[in-house]
Design an enzyme around this catalytic site. Structure first.
Site, mmCIF file in Angstrom:
data_model
loop_
_atom_site.group_PDB
_atom_site.id
_atom_site.type_symbol
_atom_site.label_atom_id
_atom_site.label_comp_id
_atom_site.label_asym_id
_atom_site.label_seq_id
_atom_site.Cartn_x
_atom_site.Cartn_y
_atom_site.Cartn_z
ATOM 1 N N THR A 63 31.272 -71.149 37.363
ATOM 2 C CA THR A 63 30.520 -71.522 38.402
ATOM 3 C C THR A 63 29.793 -70.411 39.156
ATOM 4 O O THR A 63 30.082 -69.865 40.180
ATOM 5 C CB THR A 63 31.494 -72.502 39.635
ATOM 6 O OG1 THR A 63 32.322 -71.771 39.930
ATOM 7 C CG2 THR A 63 31.605 -73.762 38.925
ATOM 8 N N PHE B 253 44.392 -69.575 40.858
ATOM 9 C CA PHE B 253 44.696 -68.180 41.665
ATOM 10 C C PHE B 253 45.001 -67.062 40.763
ATOM 11 O O PHE B 253 45.685 -66.213 40.890
ATOM 12 C CB PHE B 253 45.800 -68.434 42.544
ATOM 13 C CG PHE B 253 45.684 -69.841 43.398
ATOM 14 C CD1 PHE B 253 44.806 -69.883 44.421
ATOM 15 C CD2 PHE B 253 46.597 -71.028 43.081
ATOM 16 C CE1 PHE B 253 44.621 -71.150 45.244
ATOM 17 C CE2 PHE B 253 46.344 -72.297 43.920
ATOM 18 C CZ PHE B 253 45.579 -72.128 44.776
ATOM 19 N N GLU C 197 42.617 -60.912 38.039
ATOM 20 C CA GLU C 197 42.301 -60.399 36.642
ATOM 21 C C GLU C 197 43.123 -58.875 36.574
ATOM 22 O O GLU C 197 43.373 -58.074 37.479
ATOM 23 C CB GLU C 197 40.881 -59.835 36.762
ATOM 24 C CG GLU C 197 39.789 -61.106 36.605
ATOM 25 C CD GLU C 197 38.388 -60.532 36.338
ATOM 26 O OE1 GLU C 197 38.291 -59.805 35.345
ATOM 27 O OE2 GLU C 197 37.534 -61.154 36.858
ATOM 28 N N PHE D 56 45.676 -56.096 50.278
ATOM 29 C CA PHE D 56 44.259 -56.071 50.637
ATOM 30 C C PHE D 56 43.919 -55.339 51.973
ATOM 31 O O PHE D 56 42.964 -55.541 52.477
ATOM 32 C CB PHE D 56 43.620 -57.422 50.911
ATOM 33 C CG PHE D 56 43.649 -57.978 49.306
ATOM 34 C CD1 PHE D 56 42.617 -58.306 48.630
ATOM 35 C CD2 PHE D 56 44.917 -58.613 48.485
ATOM 36 C CE1 PHE D 56 42.415 -58.868 47.466
ATOM 37 C CE2 PHE D 56 44.969 -59.270 47.495
ATOM 38 C CZ PHE D 56 43.648 -59.321 46.882
ATOM 39 N N PRO E 14 41.347 -49.327 52.219
ATOM 40 C CA PRO E 14 39.968 -48.863 52.483
ATOM 41 C C PRO E 14 39.327 -48.198 51.254
ATOM 42 O O PRO E 14 40.118 -47.641 50.570
ATOM 43 C CB PRO E 14 40.146 -48.006 53.828
ATOM 44 C CG PRO E 14 41.365 -47.401 53.545
ATOM 45 C CD PRO E 14 42.268 -48.523 52.934
ATOM 46 N N GLY E 15 38.153 -48.732 51.277
ATOM 47 C CA GLY E 15 37.366 -47.887 49.986
ATOM 48 C C GLY E 15 36.084 -48.478 49.572
ATOM 49 O O GLY E 15 35.341 -48.806 50.725
ATOM 50 N N CYS F 30 34.443 -63.382 41.308
ATOM 51 C CA CYS F 30 34.993 -64.231 42.315
ATOM 52 C C CYS F 30 34.641 -64.062 43.795
ATOM 53 O O CYS F 30 33.888 -64.860 44.460
ATOM 54 C CB CYS F 30 36.299 -64.486 42.165
ATOM 55 S SG CYS F 30 36.952 -65.167 40.541
ATOM 56 N N LYS G 183 37.526 -53.298 38.888
ATOM 57 C CA LYS G 183 38.708 -53.219 39.398
ATOM 58 C C LYS G 183 39.572 -52.730 38.009
ATOM 59 O O LYS G 183 39.215 -52.693 36.913
ATOM 60 C CB LYS G 183 39.673 -54.559 39.966
ATOM 61 C CG LYS G 183 39.605 -55.453 38.806
ATOM 62 C CD LYS G 183 40.457 -56.561 39.557
ATOM 63 C CE LYS G 183 41.911 -56.407 39.869
ATOM 64 N NZ LYS G 183 42.705 -57.548 40.214
ATOM 65 N N ARG H 186 30.984 -57.577 36.568
ATOM 66 C CA ARG H 186 30.232 -58.518 37.506
ATOM 67 C C ARG H 186 30.342 -57.979 38.999
ATOM 68 O O ARG H 186 31.392 -57.761 39.449
ATOM 69 C CB ARG H 186 30.726 -60.014 37.250
ATOM 70 C CG ARG H 186 30.340 -60.646 36.065
ATOM 71 C CD ARG H 186 30.994 -62.346 36.002
ATOM 72 N NE ARG H 186 32.423 -61.919 36.133
ATOM 73 C CZ ARG H 186 33.166 -63.218 36.019
ATOM 74 N NH1 ARG H 186 32.601 -64.275 36.018
ATOM 75 N NH2 ARG H 186 34.366 -62.981 35.948
#
Length: 440
Positions: free
Chosen positions: A89, A156, A159, A256, A259-260, A267, A330, A337
């Site tokens: 999607t 959930f 990757e 999470f 910082p960066g 997603c 990552k 993407r």
């Protein structure tokens, strides 16, 4: 009672992982995709993207005869009792809304072939309200009519950890009003429920909201600490130490809170934009207006990274050589993407620099999307003669790089740590000018 047979419609990242892992749990699984090249690759035991551990699971279950792939909807309808919708999607090209054409295409192809009662479970991330529309379409088009019963069970997956997250998820959510759908999900999830993994049954609208709500929260947390990085830079503070101090508060935690350069991938960016678009359609746009600033903060980090690199080499990129470490959004993925790394690299190249990129897994995909960049086959090749090096994806290979070894190859010892993943003291001890987002 005979064990249910499963089909998985769509064999991209979600679908291929789900199909292989359902077979790993002992079910007979048939995966479907309209892309013959993808189906041939999976049937031959080759995963067409990088995901640690998935190829081993795929080949083990192909060999065991529990897993097959096809392009034939007739075969899928005949074979399976439970159908999982796992199609993409993406963001629409003309707005922030989700493109549901793949969902609708799968429904229109499967529904006319359902001549006996079946359970359909959506796993694709969709705007709230989509499932109700899909259910009506199945009931209208399928020969069995209301014998098609629908549920929605959000995925959930992270990757790089897709196999682990499918086999041992931190929760299983099924949205449905159908006892038959709930029973089917309990059968599929029986071994996981026995392990104590939470199994939540909700209404279908709540289930549709779970994934996008989780992603909106995570995006907000990432952008919050990056907003603090902006303040830290202005105030001369160290956002890494600030994040560490915040992480000890168990109401906040450290996950999470790194910082960066910010988030990317297939997603978080598109999900928060689609969430805002759906809120607008529902007449509650102000409720999610804060996500516009979350998105804007994320984009500003990319621009700030470019500014820092430009400052290190005297104020301009024209005629300069730049080495970029990282292309994937990552580590442990080849997904490019909305990759912050490639966004920064292409921005710098557009300003006149010769930019050479290296990534352990994402080079082929990057070459297709960004032919204007140069590509190296090793980290050492990428940094050769560089006026500045940018570390933009925190692969272990880059985190563990030897600053003394790299110093022998570069033209100038300038490094921008876009992920705050390097030891600043170590690099500075080898006479590198080290800069990172949100740090002195």
């Amino acid at each position: 009672m005979a064990q249910a047979r499963i089909s998985v419609i769509g064999t991209g990242y979600l679908g291929a992982t789900h199909a292989a892992c359902m077979a790993e749990l002992g079910f007979d699984v048939l995966g479907l995709d309209v892309d013959r090249v993808k189906i041939d690759s999976l049937s031959a035991g080759r995963v067409p993207f990088y995901e640690p551990g998935l190829e081993e699971v795929l080949n083990r279950n192909l060999a065991a005869g529990r897993l097959r792939f096809t392009c034939d909807y007739d075969e899928v309808a005949e074979f399976a009792d439970i159908h999982f919708l796992c199609v993409g999607t993406p963001q629409r090209s003309d707005s922030n809304a989700a493109d549901l054409s793949f969902v609708d295409g799968a429904v229109e192809s499967l529904a006319p072939r359902l001549t006996r009662p079946a359970v359909v479970i959506g796993k694709s991330t969709v705007p709230v309200g989509t499932a109700a529309r899909v259910a009506r379409r199945f009931h209208t088009v399928a020969p069995v009519g209301t014998g098609v019963e629908l549920g929605w069970s959000p995925e959930f997956l992270r990757e790089g950890f897709g196999v682990e997250d499918t086999l041992r998820p931190n929760r299983i959510v099924i949205g449905t009003e159908s006892a038959r759908v709930e029973a089917a999900m309990r059968e599929i999830s029986a071994s996981q429920i026995e392990q104590g993994i939470p199994f939540l049954v909700t209404d279908i609208q709540t289930a549709e909201l779970v994934k996008v709500s989780a992603n909106a929260f995570l995006a907000t947390k990432i952008s919050f600490i990056n907003a603090m990085a902006e303040v830290s830079e202005a105030a001369g503070a160290d956002v890494k130490r600030l994040a560490e101090a915040l992480s000890y508060d168990d109401r906040i935690g450290g996950k999470f809170l790194g910082p960066g350069l910010g988030f990317g991938g297939g997603c978080l960016p598109k999900d928060i934009r689609a969430f805002m678009a759906r809120a607008d359609e529902l007449g509650v746009e102000p409720a999610l207006s804060f996500l516009r600033e979350v998105d804007a903060i994320n984009q500003r980090r990319r621009a700030r990274t470019v500014d820092i690199a430009r400052g290190l080499i005297g104020g301009g990129f024209d005629g300069r050589t730049v080495g970029v470490l990282g292309a994937a959004f990552k580590p442990n993925s080849d997904d490019i993407r909305d990759s912050p790394a490639l966004d920064v690299a292409s921005t710098i190249a557009a300003q006149g620099a010769t930019v050479t990129v290296y990534d352990p897994e994402a080079l082929e995909r990057a070459k297709e999307e960004h032919p204007e960049l140069n590509y190296a086959h090793s980290m050492l090749e990428a940094v050769r003669d560089a006026d500045v090096v940018l570390m933009l994806t925190e692969w272990a290979e880059f985190r563990d790089a030897d600053p003394a070894e790299l110093a022998k190859l570069v033209a100038r010892r300038n490094i921008v740590d876009g992920r705050n993943a390097l030891d600043a003291a170590t690099w500075r001890a080898h006479d590198w000018t080290y800069r990172a987002l949100g740090r002195p």
